[in-house]
Design an enzyme around this catalytic site. Structure first.
Site, PDB file in Angstrom:
ATOM      1  N   HIS A   1       0.850  -1.197   0.000  1.00 16.93           N
ATOM      2  CA  HIS A   1       0.000   0.000   0.000  1.00 16.93           C
ATOM      3  C   HIS A   1       0.882   1.242   0.000  1.00 16.93           C
ATOM      4  CE1 HIS A   1      -4.209  -1.559   1.343  1.00 16.93           C
ATOM      5  NE2 HIS A   1      -3.601  -2.437   0.556  1.00 16.93           N
TER       6      HIS A   1
ATOM      7  N   LYS B   1       1.063   0.723  15.186  1.00 15.98           N
ATOM      8  CA  LYS B   1       2.434   0.689  15.700  1.00 15.98           C
ATOM      9  C   LYS B   1       2.701  -0.451  16.686  1.00 15.98           C
ATOM     10  CE  LYS B   1       3.776   3.756  13.165  1.00 15.98           C
ATOM     11  NZ  LYS B   1       4.220   3.024  12.000  1.00 15.98           N
TER      12      LYS B   1
ATOM     13  N   TYR C   1       4.249   6.736   9.702  1.00 20.23           N
ATOM     14  CA  TYR C   1       3.340   5.618   9.424  1.00 20.23           C
ATOM     15  C   TYR C   1       4.090   4.443   8.770  1.00 20.23           C
ATOM     16  CZ  TYR C   1      -1.063   3.252   8.324  1.00 20.23           C
ATOM     17  OH  TYR C   1      -2.088   2.329   8.266  1.00 20.23           O
TER      18      TYR C   1
ATOM     19  N   TYR D   1      -9.239   5.764   7.263  1.00 19.64           N
ATOM     20  CA  TYR D   1      -9.390   6.189   8.661  1.00 19.64           C
ATOM     21  C   TYR D   1     -10.435   7.305   8.644  1.00 19.64           C
ATOM     22  CZ  TYR D   1      -4.947   3.867   9.883  1.00 19.64           C
ATOM     23  OH  TYR D   1      -3.936   2.942  10.096  1.00 19.64           O
TER      24      TYR D   1
ATOM     25  N   PRO E   1      -4.184   1.261  18.653  1.00 20.13           N
ATOM     26  CA  PRO E   1      -3.855   0.745  17.315  1.00 20.13           C
ATOM     27  C   PRO E   1      -4.031   1.752  16.172  1.00 20.13           C
ATOM     28  CG  PRO E   1      -5.865  -0.251  18.151  1.00 20.13           C
ATOM     29  CD  PRO E   1      -5.303   0.564  19.253  1.00 20.13           C
TER      30      PRO E   1
HETATM   31  P1  FAS Z   1       1.635 -10.954  22.276  1.00 17.53           P
HETATM   32  O1  FAS Z   1       0.692 -10.532  23.371  1.00 17.53           O
HETATM   33  O2  FAS Z   1       1.135 -11.067  20.882  1.00 17.53           O
HETATM   34  O3  FAS Z   1       2.261 -12.388  22.625  1.00 17.53           O
HETATM   35  C1  FAS Z   1       2.658 -12.687  23.941  1.00 17.53           C
HETATM   36  C2  FAS Z   1       2.563 -14.197  24.108  1.00 17.53           C
HETATM   37  O4  FAS Z   1       3.015 -14.531  25.418  1.00 17.53           O
HETATM   38  C3  FAS Z   1       1.127 -14.696  23.998  1.00 17.53           C
HETATM   39  O5  FAS Z   1       1.047 -15.744  23.058  1.00 17.53           O
HETATM   40  C4  FAS Z   1       0.785 -15.170  25.405  1.00 17.53           C
HETATM   41  O6  FAS Z   1      -0.064 -16.297  25.402  1.00 17.53           O
HETATM   42  C5  FAS Z   1       2.156 -15.515  25.956  1.00 17.53           C
HETATM   43  N1  FAS Z   1       2.242 -15.438  27.421  1.00 17.53           N
HETATM   44  C6  FAS Z   1       1.681 -14.529  28.234  1.00 17.53           C
HETATM   45  N2  FAS Z   1       2.007 -14.795  29.515  1.00 17.53           N
HETATM   46  C7  FAS Z   1       2.795 -15.904  29.506  1.00 17.53           C
HETATM   47  C8  FAS Z   1       3.433 -16.683  30.504  1.00 17.53           C
HETATM   48  N3  FAS Z   1       3.332 -16.361  31.795  1.00 17.53           N
HETATM   49  N4  FAS Z   1       4.156 -17.755  30.134  1.00 17.53           N
HETATM   50  C9  FAS Z   1       4.288 -18.080  28.815  1.00 17.53           C
HETATM   51  N5  FAS Z   1       3.690 -17.399  27.815  1.00 17.53           N
HETATM   52  C10 FAS Z   1       2.957 -16.322  28.171  1.00 17.53           C
HETATM   53  N6  FAS Z   1      -1.222  -3.837  16.803  1.00 17.53           N
HETATM   54  C11 FAS Z   1      -1.280  -3.214  15.607  1.00 17.53           C
HETATM   55  O7  FAS Z   1      -0.232  -2.778  15.108  1.00 17.53           O
HETATM   56  N7  FAS Z   1      -2.491  -3.054  14.953  1.00 17.53           N
HETATM   57  C12 FAS Z   1      -3.663  -3.548  15.480  1.00 17.53           C
HETATM   58  O8  FAS Z   1      -4.726  -3.392  14.902  1.00 17.53           O
HETATM   59  C13 FAS Z   1      -3.645  -4.215  16.714  1.00 17.53           C
HETATM   60  N8  FAS Z   1      -4.791  -4.736  17.262  1.00 17.53           N
HETATM   61  C14 FAS Z   1      -4.728  -5.365  18.485  1.00 17.53           C
HETATM   62  C15 FAS Z   1      -5.885  -5.912  19.093  1.00 17.53           C
HETATM   63  C16 FAS Z   1      -5.815  -6.553  20.353  1.00 17.53           C
HETATM   64  C17 FAS Z   1      -7.079  -7.120  20.989  1.00 17.53           C
HETATM   65  C18 FAS Z   1      -4.583  -6.641  21.031  1.00 17.53           C
HETATM   66  C19 FAS Z   1      -4.505  -7.282  22.405  1.00 17.53           C
HETATM   67  C20 FAS Z   1      -3.431  -6.107  20.443  1.00 17.53           C
HETATM   68  C21 FAS Z   1      -3.503  -5.476  19.168  1.00 17.53           C
HETATM   69  N9  FAS Z   1      -2.360  -4.956  18.543  1.00 17.53           N
HETATM   70  C22 FAS Z   1      -2.392  -4.327  17.346  1.00 17.53           C
HETATM   71  C23 FAS Z   1      -1.101  -5.062  19.169  1.00 17.53           C
HETATM   72  C24 FAS Z   1      -0.578  -6.454  18.934  1.00 17.53           C
HETATM   73  O9  FAS Z   1      -0.553  -6.701  17.565  1.00 17.53           O
HETATM   74  C25 FAS Z   1       0.752  -6.557  19.611  1.00 17.53           C
HETATM   75  O10 FAS Z   1       1.563  -5.431  19.348  1.00 17.53           O
HETATM   76  C26 FAS Z   1       1.490  -7.809  19.241  1.00 17.53           C
HETATM   77  O11 FAS Z   1       0.657  -8.906  19.516  1.00 17.53           O
HETATM   78  C27 FAS Z   1       2.776  -7.828  20.058  1.00 17.53           C
HETATM   79  O12 FAS Z   1       3.306  -9.075  19.982  1.00 17.53           O
HETATM   80  P2  FAS Z   1       4.027  -9.741  21.261  1.00 17.53           P
HETATM   81  O13 FAS Z   1       4.928  -8.743  21.859  1.00 17.53           O
HETATM   82  O14 FAS Z   1       4.557 -11.033  20.769  1.00 17.53           O
HETATM   83  O15 FAS Z   1       2.875  -9.954  22.332  1.00 17.53           O
HETATM   84  C1  PHB Z   2      -6.035  -3.719  10.929  1.00 17.52           C
HETATM   85  O1  PHB Z   2      -6.097  -4.011   9.720  1.00 17.52           O
HETATM   86  O2  PHB Z   2      -6.374  -4.509  11.845  1.00 17.52           O
HETATM   87  C2  PHB Z   2      -5.510  -2.355  11.317  1.00 17.52           C
HETATM   88  C3  PHB Z   2      -4.955  -1.546  10.340  1.00 17.52           C
HETATM   89  C4  PHB Z   2      -4.473  -0.298  10.698  1.00 17.52           C
HETATM   90  C5  PHB Z   2      -4.562   0.119  12.015  1.00 17.52           C
HETATM   91  C6  PHB Z   2      -5.104  -0.706  13.002  1.00 17.52           C
HETATM   92  C7  PHB Z   2      -5.588  -1.952  12.642  1.00 17.52           C
HETATM   93  O3  PHB Z   2      -4.094   1.352  12.361  1.00 17.52           O
END
Ligand code: FAS
Ligand code: PHB
Length: 389
Positions: A72, A296, A384, A200, A292
């Site tokens: 994109h 980032k 971005y 957005y 989000p």
């Molecule tokens: P994660 O949370 O993905 O992974 C951590 C892992 O550690 C998990 O699998 C968990 O099960 C495990 N864990 C936890 N405690 C533990 C323990 N005690 N022992 C062993 N394992 C354990 N980011 C964006 O850029 N755009 C988005 O749209 C976006 N939407 C999101 C929506 C939601 C609901 C959430 C919660 C996050 C969102 N994020 C988004 C952010 C997300 O993408 C995170 O930045 C990304 O998952 C980060 O990855 P990790 O650091 O690996 O953490």
């Molecule tokens: C998504 O596709 O889930 C998405 C894209 C851009 C954002 C947040 C979420 O800023």
């Protein structure tokens, strides 16, 4: 059990670091609380910075991403009934890749399996020991059996709710948090995206985002009060509210369909400092969370992994400690810039007050300035697509 780097957390941060290190001959063991199916069932990020994509390629995991991900060069901001395009490539020389976090995680798992990477699932009672001593180690329970891993370093990639950050003494850890008074209701639907790029939307009814995972899988979000629950939103109500927040011509061509995933994510900005304590290094959501809006979260996890990977590589290959010693400072410097950008995008596009207000007028003026100034668009674009590592 013994390894060089014990990684807590089998999400994108932990898996990517494990894969990068293994390819350089550095041994790791990943401890994951959930099952692999549970981890792969999460629907989260959708936009990859070019730095993240390069890291996936360096890890040997970029093939499907490059084949199926969509490049994109820009996105739209819908406001006051109109659509203005942010030309990312013109103003930064870079693009982003639209490819879901779920697929990133699937590719990483596949690569780990191909290298017989050690990932222990469904572990519990994970405890970090001797972080400041010569014998750092991790104890945990798996299949009812108490086990121990002795290691050189521990990486806390266990997300916001993990145990690693909490293993840093309270008198050492400094936490910064900003909680937003609303959440994002997200829907995944097997429908064609309403636009070829992301939209957005700033609207008096609230923020909306039109994204996608492929040409047949769309991802949509609307800002909702924190008091709402996903169950309280029917598909029909969701589609009607999304349409009400989009320009009429966009709403008219929106393809609706049954939601195959529906959830509400709260919005917060959070940073924990330092990101190193003795043999423990925090990476990804374990150290920082962003709203989000600026896409980032996942991408800042990637820059942590980049710094940590190179720091560990220099340690093992050359006995050079400089990368590990400067990790926390470097990772935090970039993480705080992601906080700032995410706060700015969230402040610009969300509804904070009922009706017309000083702040809502400022949002409109900010948008008018943005699209009247190339310098402002350069600033948005370079943040971005991803600031340099
Ligand atoms: P994660 O949370 O993905 O992974 C951590 C892992 O550690 C998990 O699998 C968990 O099960 C495990 N864990 C936890 N405690 C533990 C323990 N005690 N022992 C062993 N394992 C354990 N980011 C964006 O850029 N755009 C988005 O749209 C976006 N939407 C999101 C929506 C939601 C609901 C959430 C919660 C996050 C969102 N994020 C988004 C952010 C997300 O993408 C995170 O930045 C990304 O998952 C980060 O990855 P990790 O650091 O690996 O953490
Ligand atoms: C998504 O596709 O889930 C998405 C894209 C851009 C954002 C947040 C979420 O800023």
């Amino acid at each position: 059990m013994k390894t060089q780097v014990c990684i807590i957390g089998g999400g994108p941060s932990g898996l990517l670091l494990s894969q990068l290190l293994h390819r350089k001959g550095i041994e790791t063991i990943v401890l994951e609380r959930q099952t692999r199916a549970h981890v792969l069932g999460r629907i989260r990020a959708g936009v990859l910075e070019h730095g993240f994509a390069d890291l996936m390629r360096e890890a040997g995991c970029g093939q499907r991403m490059d084949a199926e991900g969509a490049v994109h060069d820009g996105f739209y901001i819908a406001h006051d009934g109109r659509m203005d395009r942010v030309d990312l490539h013109r103003f930064s020389g870079q693009s982003v890749l639209v490819y879901g976090q779920t697929e990133v995680t699937r590719d990483l798992y596949q690569a780990r399996d191909a290298m017989n990477g050690q990932i222990l699932h469904e572990v519990s009672e994970v405890v970090l020991h001797d972080l400041k001593a010569a014998t750092p180690h991790v104890t945990f329970v798996q299949d009812g059996e108490a086990r121990r891993i002795d290691c050189d370093f521990i990486v806390g990639a266990d997300g916001y709710h993990g145990v690693s950050r909490k293993s840093i003494p309270a008198d050492v850890l400094k936490e910064y948090e900003k909680v937003y008074p609303f959440g994002w209701l997200g829907v995944l639907s097997e429908t064609a995206p309403v636009c070829d790029e992301l939209i957005y939307a700033r609207h008096d009814r609230g923020f909306a985002l039109c994204s996608m995972r492929s040409q047949v899988l769309s991802r949509y979000y609307i800002q909702v009060p924190l008091s709402d629950s996903a169950e309280s939103w029917s598909d029909e109500a969701f589609w009607a509210e999304l349409k009400a927040r989009l320009p009429e011509d966009v709403a008219a061509r929106l393809e609706t369909g049954p939601s195959i995933e529906k959830s509400i994510a709260p919005l917060r900005g959070y940073v924990a400092e330092p990101m190193r304590y003795g043999a423990l290094f925090l990476a990804g959501d374990a150290a920082h969370i962003v709203p989000p809006t600026g896409a980032k979260g996942l991408n800042t996890a990637a820059s942590d992994v980049h710094y940590l990977y190179h720091g560990l590589l220099a340690h093992y290959a050359e006995g050079d400690e400089s990368g590990l010693d400067s990790y926390s400072e470097k990772a935090l410097a970039r993480a705080w810039k992601a906080q700032r950008f995410s706060w700015w995008m969230t402040s610009l596009l969300h509804r904070f007050h009922d009706g017309d207000s000083y702040d809502s007028r400022l949002q409109q003026i900010d948008l008018a300035y943005l699209f009247s100034s190339e310098a402002a668009q350069v600033s948005l674009a370079e943040n971005y697509v991803g600031l340099p590592y």
